[in-house]
Design a protein around this motif. Structure first.
Motif, PDB file in Angstrom:
ATOM      1  N   ASP A 353      -9.748   1.233  -0.777  1.00 40.03           N
ATOM      2  CA  ASP A 353      -9.984   2.025   0.424  1.00 40.03           C
ATOM      3  C   ASP A 353     -10.390   1.085   1.564  1.00 40.03           C
ATOM      4  O   ASP A 353     -11.514   0.569   1.572  1.00 40.03           O
ATOM      5  CB  ASP A 353     -11.086   3.049   0.161  1.00 40.03           C
ATOM      6  CG  ASP A 353     -11.343   3.982   1.339  1.00 40.03           C
ATOM      7  OD1 ASP A 353     -11.127   3.569   2.494  1.00 40.03           O
ATOM      8  OD2 ASP A 353     -11.762   5.125   1.106  1.00 40.03           O
ATOM      9  N   PRO A 354      -9.502   0.839   2.545  1.00 41.07           N
ATOM     10  CA  PRO A 354      -9.801  -0.126   3.614  1.00 41.07           C
ATOM     11  C   PRO A 354     -11.058   0.200   4.416  1.00 41.07           C
ATOM     12  O   PRO A 354     -11.791  -0.712   4.808  1.00 41.07           O
ATOM     13  CB  PRO A 354      -8.555  -0.063   4.499  1.00 41.07           C
ATOM     14  CG  PRO A 354      -7.469   0.384   3.590  1.00 41.07           C
ATOM     15  CD  PRO A 354      -8.114   1.345   2.637  1.00 41.07           C
ATOM     16  N   GLU A 355     -11.317   1.477   4.658  1.00 36.72           N
ATOM     17  CA  GLU A 355     -12.515   1.839   5.418  1.00 36.72           C
ATOM     18  C   GLU A 355     -13.776   1.420   4.682  1.00 36.72           C
ATOM     19  O   GLU A 355     -14.717   0.878   5.272  1.00 36.72           O
ATOM     20  CB  GLU A 355     -12.535   3.342   5.683  1.00 36.72           C
ATOM     21  CG  GLU A 355     -11.526   3.813   6.716  1.00 36.72           C
ATOM     22  CD  GLU A 355     -11.705   5.290   7.046  1.00 36.72           C
ATOM     23  OE1 GLU A 355     -12.501   5.594   7.953  1.00 36.72           O
ATOM     24  OE2 GLU A 355     -11.041   6.116   6.395  1.00 36.72           O
ATOM     25  N   LYS A 356     -13.818   1.668   3.387  1.00 35.32           N
ATOM     26  CA  LYS A 356     -14.991   1.303   2.591  1.00 35.32           C
ATOM     27  C   LYS A 356     -15.088  -0.216   2.418  1.00 35.32           C
ATOM     28  O   LYS A 356     -16.187  -0.784   2.485  1.00 35.32           O
ATOM     29  CB  LYS A 356     -14.947   1.999   1.239  1.00 35.32           C
ATOM     30  CG  LYS A 356     -15.113   3.512   1.320  1.00 35.32           C
ATOM     31  CD  LYS A 356     -15.066   4.148  -0.062  1.00 35.32           C
ATOM     32  CE  LYS A 356     -15.244   5.664   0.008  1.00 35.32           C
ATOM     33  NZ  LYS A 356     -15.168   6.305  -1.330  1.00 35.32           N
ATOM     34  N   VAL A 357     -13.948  -0.863   2.199  1.00 32.31           N
ATOM     35  CA  VAL A 357     -13.948  -2.322   2.048  1.00 32.31           C
ATOM     36  C   VAL A 357     -14.405  -2.980   3.343  1.00 32.31           C
ATOM     37  O   VAL A 357     -15.145  -3.978   3.324  1.00 32.31           O
ATOM     38  CB  VAL A 357     -12.556  -2.825   1.629  1.00 32.31           C
ATOM     39  CG1 VAL A 357     -12.470  -4.348   1.748  1.00 32.31           C
ATOM     40  CG2 VAL A 357     -12.251  -2.403   0.187  1.00 32.31           C
ATOM     41  N   LYS A 358     -13.972  -2.452   4.465  1.00 30.56           N
ATOM     42  CA  LYS A 358     -14.376  -2.975   5.770  1.00 30.56           C
ATOM     43  C   LYS A 358     -15.896  -3.015   5.908  1.00 30.56           C
ATOM     44  O   LYS A 358     -16.463  -3.948   6.486  1.00 30.56           O
ATOM     45  CB  LYS A 358     -13.756  -2.110   6.872  1.00 30.56           C
ATOM     46  CG  LYS A 358     -14.078  -2.515   8.306  1.00 30.56           C
ATOM     47  CD  LYS A 358     -13.205  -1.706   9.250  1.00 30.56           C
ATOM     48  CE  LYS A 358     -13.572  -1.893  10.696  1.00 30.56           C
ATOM     49  NZ  LYS A 358     -14.779  -1.134  11.070  1.00 30.56           N
ATOM     50  N   ASP A 359     -16.556  -2.015   5.371  1.00 30.54           N
ATOM     51  CA  ASP A 359     -18.013  -1.942   5.467  1.00 30.54           C
ATOM     52  C   ASP A 359     -18.723  -2.933   4.552  1.00 30.54           C
ATOM     53  O   ASP A 359     -19.786  -3.454   4.903  1.00 30.54           O
ATOM     54  CB  ASP A 359     -18.479  -0.518   5.131  1.00 30.54           C
ATOM     55  CG  ASP A 359     -18.101   0.494   6.198  1.00 30.54           C
ATOM     56  OD1 ASP A 359     -17.888   0.087   7.360  1.00 30.54           O
ATOM     57  OD2 ASP A 359     -18.000   1.690   5.865  1.00 30.54           O
ATOM     58  N   VAL A 360     -18.149  -3.201   3.373  1.00 34.30           N
ATOM     59  CA  VAL A 360     -18.850  -4.048   2.401  1.00 34.30           C
ATOM     60  C   VAL A 360     -18.382  -5.497   2.401  1.00 34.30           C
ATOM     61  O   VAL A 360     -19.054  -6.362   1.829  1.00 34.30           O
ATOM     62  CB  VAL A 360     -18.717  -3.480   0.966  1.00 34.30           C
ATOM     63  CG1 VAL A 360     -19.240  -2.054   0.915  1.00 34.30           C
ATOM     64  CG2 VAL A 360     -17.283  -3.552   0.459  1.00 34.30           C
ATOM     65  N   LEU A 361     -17.243  -5.781   3.027  1.00 32.14           N
ATOM     66  CA  LEU A 361     -16.678  -7.137   2.958  1.00 32.14           C
ATOM     67  C   LEU A 361     -17.638  -8.214   3.463  1.00 32.14           C
ATOM     68  O   LEU A 361     -17.759  -9.269   2.820  1.00 32.14           O
ATOM     69  CB  LEU A 361     -15.346  -7.196   3.712  1.00 32.14           C
ATOM     70  CG  LEU A 361     -14.616  -8.542   3.657  1.00 32.14           C
ATOM     71  CD1 LEU A 361     -14.256  -8.923   2.225  1.00 32.14           C
ATOM     72  CD2 LEU A 361     -13.346  -8.506   4.515  1.00 32.14           C
ATOM     73  N   PRO A 362     -18.320  -8.033   4.592  1.00 35.73           N
ATOM     74  CA  PRO A 362     -19.243  -9.092   5.030  1.00 35.73           C
ATOM     75  C   PRO A 362     -20.321  -9.417   4.004  1.00 35.73           C
ATOM     76  O   PRO A 362     -20.617 -10.593   3.749  1.00 35.73           O
ATOM     77  CB  PRO A 362     -19.844  -8.516   6.320  1.00 35.73           C
ATOM     78  CG  PRO A 362     -18.796  -7.586   6.839  1.00 35.73           C
ATOM     79  CD  PRO A 362     -18.201  -6.962   5.609  1.00 35.73           C
TER      80      PRO A 362
END
Length: 423
Positions: A353-362
């Motif tokens: 899920d790109p939206e969720k990954v975007k939040d946790v990637l950093p």
């Protein structure tokens, strides 16, 4: 050789996966999967041809290596999915890169490694943001793409950092007057501006005429003639030749540029400077005319320097590329290895899920690379770009080999010379 093998074994035990060996080359798509195991796909958009072909070839190898290592880790830890990674050639062309992203998005792919050039990344940005497609570049540095809360992440620093490194290098080389020639795209425009700004702050002068060329250009007779006339003009105004520098902000087309510049003796008598787009270029190193020209003009290039992690994987990745390509790899290929790992760990944490990954990637990137980074510890800033970096200084020496001659330290704006080529 025994020491190298021992190092690889130790690293394998540290990161917690088995079978970590360079005895067999990973294949696209990773390991053969069992029917009951879910497959999650990432596509690497890399320039296997075109103006960044050398860099694309290097990153292809490190991406596939990372995908294999990730799958060993997933298997060892009893995960119910495996990573499938496919490499696509963008030919260093923005239009091609966008088409391939659209094609793969239509097939259900939502995560991409690359592209490598800022021009390609810019071309993809609107489509990626509109469709919530997450992509991570190992090498895009344009300041124009330093944007908060978009779907582009970059595991390298932007040119607000590299610009001062180039400027300081020219100043330390004794250059007081610089002539600019650069690739006319998002990346080239941003880097040129950053270099010019800092060079002026140091007290340097920028020649009033410049050359901004078409990125599709393959031959440079007109540009070489103009550069020669600009150098003549500066000399006529009393500027000594050893105080004149030419800043060439280019990709691997710097080789044909230097081939045409070689026709003018005067252009061999001033100092030339490059950047990350030309550092470690195989096209330049192997060119019969351009390589000797680069050596004679002490063509010094900046290339961001991988940092340190607690248990670094730098030597492991470096040795792998050297084994299969028989050459020193570039700094951005280490970023590519880390990108695959950090995307995979983020997907494992929150799903495809790109939206969720975007939040946790950093956070995932920070924690992963603090311990196990091929490119060192990566901290992403508010724009999703690597926040800190030093720059290695590379030139082609008299033996026509790339040689690291120094390091620019970003924190202090100073150069630590291994060998000062200007003394």
């Amino acid at each position: 050789m025994k020491k190298i093998l021992t190092l690889i074994l130790v690293l394998a035990l540290i990161v917690g996966f088995v079978g970590l060996t360079t005895s067999c080359k990973p294949k696209e798509g990773g390991e053969e999967q069992k029917p009951s195991v879910e497959t999650r796909k990432i596509v690497a958009l890399l320039p296997l041809t075109g103006a960044l072909g050398t860099f694309g070839e290097n990153s292809k190898e490190t991406a596939l290596l990372a995908a294999r290592d990730v799958n060993y880790w997933l298997e060892r830890n009893g995960k119910n999915w495996r990573l499938e990674l496919t490499v696509e050639d963008t030919a260093t062309d923005p239009t091609t890169a966008l088409k391939k992203m659209k094609d793969w998005y239509g097939a259900g792919v939502k995560f991409f490694v690359g592209p490598m050039s800022s021009g390609e990344c810019k071309e993809l940005l609107t489509f990626a943001n509109s469709n919530k497609i997450l992509y991570v570049s190992p090498s895009s540095t344009s300041t124009a793409l330093s944007i908060p809360d978009d779907y582009l992440f970059r595991f390298c620093p932007d040119d607000f950092v590299q610009g001062p490194a180039i400027a300081r290098t020219m100043w330390e080389a004794g250059v007081t007057d610089v002539i600019f020639i650069w690739r006319g795209d998002t990346w080239g425009d941003g880097l040129q501006s950053a270099v010019e700004k800092r060079f002026k702050e140091l007290g340097g002068k920028v020649y009033e005429k410049h050359i901004r060329y078409d990125p599709q250009l393959e031959d440079f007779p007109k540009e070489a003639s103009l550069l020669n006339s600009y150098v003549k003009d500066l000399i006529s105004k009393g500027v000594p030749k050893d105080r004149i520098g030419i800043s060439a902000i280019a990709f691997e087309e710097v080789a044909p540029l230097m081939e045409d510049a070689n026709e003018y003796q005067l252009l061999k008598e001033v100092k030339w400077f490059g950047c990350d787009g030309s550092a470690l270029s195989e096209a330049l190193k192997k060119h019969e005319v351009a390589a000797p020209f680069a050596a004679e003009t002490k063509f010094l290039n900046t290339l961001y320097a991988p940092g340190l992690s607690k248990y670094p994987l730098f030597d492991y990745v470096r040795g792998f590329v050297n084994q299969y390509l028989s050459r020193e790899t570039d700094a951005y290929s280490y970023n590519t290895y880390d990108i695959v790992w950090c995307l995979a760990l983020s997907i494992d944490k929150v799903g495809y899920d790109p939206e969720k990954v975007k939040d946790v990637l950093p956070e995932v990137t920070d924690k992963r690379t603090e311990l196990y980074g091929a490119s060192g510890h990566i901290v992403l800033n508010e724009n999703g770009d690597r926040a800190f970096a030093d720059y290695d200084l590379w030139l082609i020496n008299k033996n026509l080999n790339w040689e690291k001659v120094g390091v620019w330290r970003g924190e202090s704006d100073t150069i630590e010379w291994v060998r000062n080529p200007y003394k």
